[in-house]
Design a protein around this motif. Sequence first.
Motif, short mmCIF file in Angstrom:
data_model
loop_
_atom_site.label_atom_id
_atom_site.label_comp_id
_atom_site.label_asym_id
_atom_site.label_seq_id
_atom_site.Cartn_x
_atom_site.Cartn_y
_atom_site.Cartn_z
N ILE A 527 17.16 18.41 46.35
CA ILE A 527 16.79 17.10 46.90
C ILE A 527 17.34 16.87 48.30
O ILE A 527 16.71 16.22 49.12
CB ILE A 527 17.25 15.98 45.94
CG1 ILE A 527 16.54 16.13 44.59
CG2 ILE A 527 16.98 14.60 46.53
CD1 ILE A 527 16.99 15.14 43.54
N SER A 528 18.52 17.41 48.58
CA SER A 528 19.15 17.17 49.88
C SER A 528 19.11 18.42 50.75
O SER A 528 19.36 19.53 50.25
CB SER A 528 20.61 16.74 49.69
OG SER A 528 21.31 16.76 50.92
N PRO A 529 18.84 18.28 52.04
CA PRO A 529 18.88 19.46 52.92
C PRO A 529 20.28 19.99 53.14
O PRO A 529 20.45 21.13 53.58
CB PRO A 529 18.28 18.93 54.24
CG PRO A 529 18.51 17.47 54.21
CD PRO A 529 18.42 17.07 52.76
N PHE A 530 21.30 19.19 52.81
CA PHE A 530 22.69 19.59 53.08
C PHE A 530 23.41 20.09 51.84
O PHE A 530 24.56 20.49 51.92
CB PHE A 530 23.46 18.41 53.67
CG PHE A 530 22.86 17.90 54.95
CD1 PHE A 530 22.95 18.62 56.12
CD2 PHE A 530 22.17 16.69 54.97
CE1 PHE A 530 22.37 18.15 57.30
CE2 PHE A 530 21.60 16.21 56.14
CZ PHE A 530 21.71 16.95 57.30
N SER A 531 22.75 20.05 50.67
CA SER A 531 23.43 20.46 49.44
C SER A 531 23.49 21.98 49.29
O SER A 531 24.30 22.48 48.52
CB SER A 531 22.74 19.84 48.22
OG SER A 531 21.38 20.25 48.15
N TYR A 532 22.60 22.69 50.00
CA TYR A 532 22.62 24.15 49.91
C TYR A 532 22.23 24.72 51.27
O TYR A 532 21.36 24.18 51.95
CB TYR A 532 21.66 24.65 48.82
CG TYR A 532 21.99 26.05 48.35
CD1 TYR A 532 23.10 26.27 47.55
CD2 TYR A 532 21.22 27.13 48.73
CE1 TYR A 532 23.42 27.55 47.13
CE2 TYR A 532 21.53 28.42 48.31
CZ TYR A 532 22.64 28.62 47.51
OH TYR A 532 22.98 29.89 47.11
N GLN A 533 22.86 25.83 51.63
CA GLN A 533 22.72 26.33 53.00
C GLN A 533 21.30 26.79 53.33
O GLN A 533 20.85 26.66 54.48
CB GLN A 533 23.72 27.45 53.25
CG GLN A 533 23.69 28.58 52.25
CD GLN A 533 24.91 29.46 52.34
OE1 GLN A 533 25.81 29.21 53.11
NE2 GLN A 533 24.95 30.51 51.53
N THR A 534 20.55 27.32 52.35
CA THR A 534 19.19 27.75 52.67
C THR A 534 18.29 26.56 52.98
O THR A 534 17.36 26.66 53.79
CB THR A 534 18.58 28.57 51.52
OG1 THR A 534 18.55 27.78 50.33
CG2 THR A 534 19.37 29.83 51.27
N ASN A 535 18.55 25.41 52.35
CA ASN A 535 17.78 24.20 52.66
C ASN A 535 17.97 23.80 54.12
O ASN A 535 17.02 23.40 54.80
CB ASN A 535 18.19 23.05 51.75
CG ASN A 535 17.69 23.21 50.33
OD1 ASN A 535 16.82 24.03 50.06
ND2 ASN A 535 18.24 22.45 49.41
N LEU A 536 19.19 23.90 54.59
CA LEU A 536 19.48 23.54 55.98
C LEU A 536 18.89 24.57 56.95
O LEU A 536 18.40 24.21 58.02
CB LEU A 536 20.99 23.43 56.20
CG LEU A 536 21.42 23.03 57.61
CD1 LEU A 536 20.97 21.62 57.93
CD2 LEU A 536 22.93 23.15 57.77
N MET A 537 18.90 25.82 56.55
CA MET A 537 18.40 26.89 57.43
C MET A 537 16.93 26.68 57.78
O MET A 537 16.51 26.95 58.91
CB MET A 537 18.59 28.25 56.76
CG MET A 537 20.02 28.71 56.68
SD MET A 537 20.22 30.20 55.67
CE MET A 537 19.34 31.41 56.67
N VAL A 538 16.13 26.19 56.83
CA VAL A 538 14.69 26.06 57.07
C VAL A 538 14.31 24.70 57.65
O VAL A 538 13.17 24.49 58.04
CB VAL A 538 13.88 26.30 55.77
CG1 VAL A 538 14.20 27.66 55.18
CG2 VAL A 538 14.15 25.21 54.74
N MET A 539 15.26 23.80 57.74
CA MET A 539 14.95 22.42 58.13
C MET A 539 14.37 22.33 59.54
O MET A 539 13.33 21.70 59.77
CB MET A 539 16.20 21.55 58.03
CG MET A 539 15.95 20.07 58.26
SD MET A 539 17.47 19.09 58.06
CE MET A 539 16.82 17.43 58.21
N SER A 540 15.03 22.95 60.48
CA SER A 540 14.59 22.84 61.87
C SER A 540 13.33 23.65 62.12
O SER A 540 12.38 23.17 62.74
CB SER A 540 15.71 23.29 62.81
OG SER A 540 15.33 23.18 64.15
#
Length: 574
Positions: A527-540
């Motif tokens: 649910i959160s882009p910051f809860s797991y590193q792969t979620n943050l990696m693809v955000m930008s």
Amino acid sequence: MTLVHGQLLALAVSMFFGLVFTRLRPVLLFSGTAIALVLMQQLDVTRLLNLAANPAVISLLLLLLVSAGIEKTRLLAWLSQFLFRRSYAGTLVRMGAGTMVSSAFLNNTAVVAALMGRVNTNPDHAPSRLLLPLSYAAILGGTLTLVGTSTNLIVNSFLVEAGKPSLALFDFLPVGLVACSVGLVLLVLLSSWLPRHPRQAQQEDPYFIEAKLQPDSPLVGRSVQANGLRSLEGLFLAEVVRGQRLISPLSPDTVLEAGDKLVFCGDVRRVTVLQRFRGLTLFASAQGQLDRTLTEVIVSPTSAIVGQTLKSVEFRARFDAAVVAMRRRGERLSGKLGQIPIQAGDVLVLAVGQGFHHSRVSRNFFVIGNAQLSATLTPLQEWVAIGGFVSVLALSAFGAIELVAGLAVLLMLMITSGVLSGQDVRQRFPFEIWLIITGALAIADSVLQSGLALMASTWLHQLFNGQGVMVAFVGVYLVALILTELMTNNAAAALALPLALGLADAFGVSAMPFVMAVAYGASASFISPFSYQTNLMVMSLGDYRKRDYLRLGLPMSLAYSAAVLLTTPLFFPF
């Protein structure tokens, strides 16, 4: 409740609030808590060292080091050739299944990093239609095996310290297969909910590029229009910073002065256009590094530079890299580049020096493009890395060798054969993860030994006694799931597992369903882009907003949870 119980509870609550509501790094909080336990005489130093040398913990450290060698091979590059087709549904299924299988055995961060570039350059489908499914598939794939995610290995560490039997490599496979199948079907069914950003949509958030006007420049004393700064290809002069004054919006008749900071927005690949203007010095050019290949990185949420400025952290000296440009999703930056507070998820374009690729970099950034490539491995080295890794996993699965011993031998072979150098091992050694896990084990051990876990589980047993063990099982899962969305997956597992083991003992049932509830709940980072590193990696790269994660992540989390809660008791009876 005794004074000791009160002290432990206060310490645990303080750490929770520190993880959720402050910018303090988890490694500082967990390490500080472990030190506090020793000072409070709740834990002796010998016991703390024994926890740090837990075989399951050492297995995790060795696995991460061995994964560094696997990353150097052509395995993931070869795999990516078979994932993309003209059919979107076909691509989604191939990419999802391939990523799940890869993430079951390899570091899922490395898997996503290796496939992101191929996703971004595929000619048939917009990256925003594939990158978030890529991250979710990596998370789901990690639930298939013991080595698929650090969460599972941390859970195993707790079990070993609690005197429980160690988990086997494929204990997670039955429930994991059901969860992955449900997740993959849902990704296909809900794919229409993914945003359809064209590739050029990234220009909505152009790079922020700063240049300084030197006193001897012929541009001084002339207007923006006269200097030809209004018609640059791919770049736009957005504002001028003059001392403490910000001039914006900028008139074509604005006369430039010595020392002005000119702020451009646009395509960072056109930055060399500015070098045509004598006396206009880019923020990154003082060390002459612009002749090197530019490297694009994303700032990690656990980076020590989050909340600070490039100037205050002495970025160049610290990382041997100069910031050429900066971009933040959903926001146009303004002011002096060196004085903008850095946020997690910011994209930096760096002109790097020879000392850039060291341990500080991997702890602070995700490299997403134009990274310095490692030397190509020979066929023999490829065989040692891939063949050795497969052999160790197979022998461990059949009980022929202990996983920790097999990984240790493989690491030695990789170093001896040149797959990994001593410098590689030093740079990639996961020291922070080691400290976090040791701190988490210290907390869990103190809670168990003091009787606080028994007291809490007895109270919860009385609370759930009328509803039965199934309600307690669901409750433990929800606690782990909520904690992983608020903090991180590893911290969630560390805090939830002592409670799970205590409840199992209080109900007089097998601990395995509760252990699996914690492992799968702590991996539900959708649910959160910051809860797991792969979620943050693809955000930008995918031009995602937080609402995109909520739109697709909420039904994914519900479907995943239903699959786990329904199937876990079938494979692991109470």
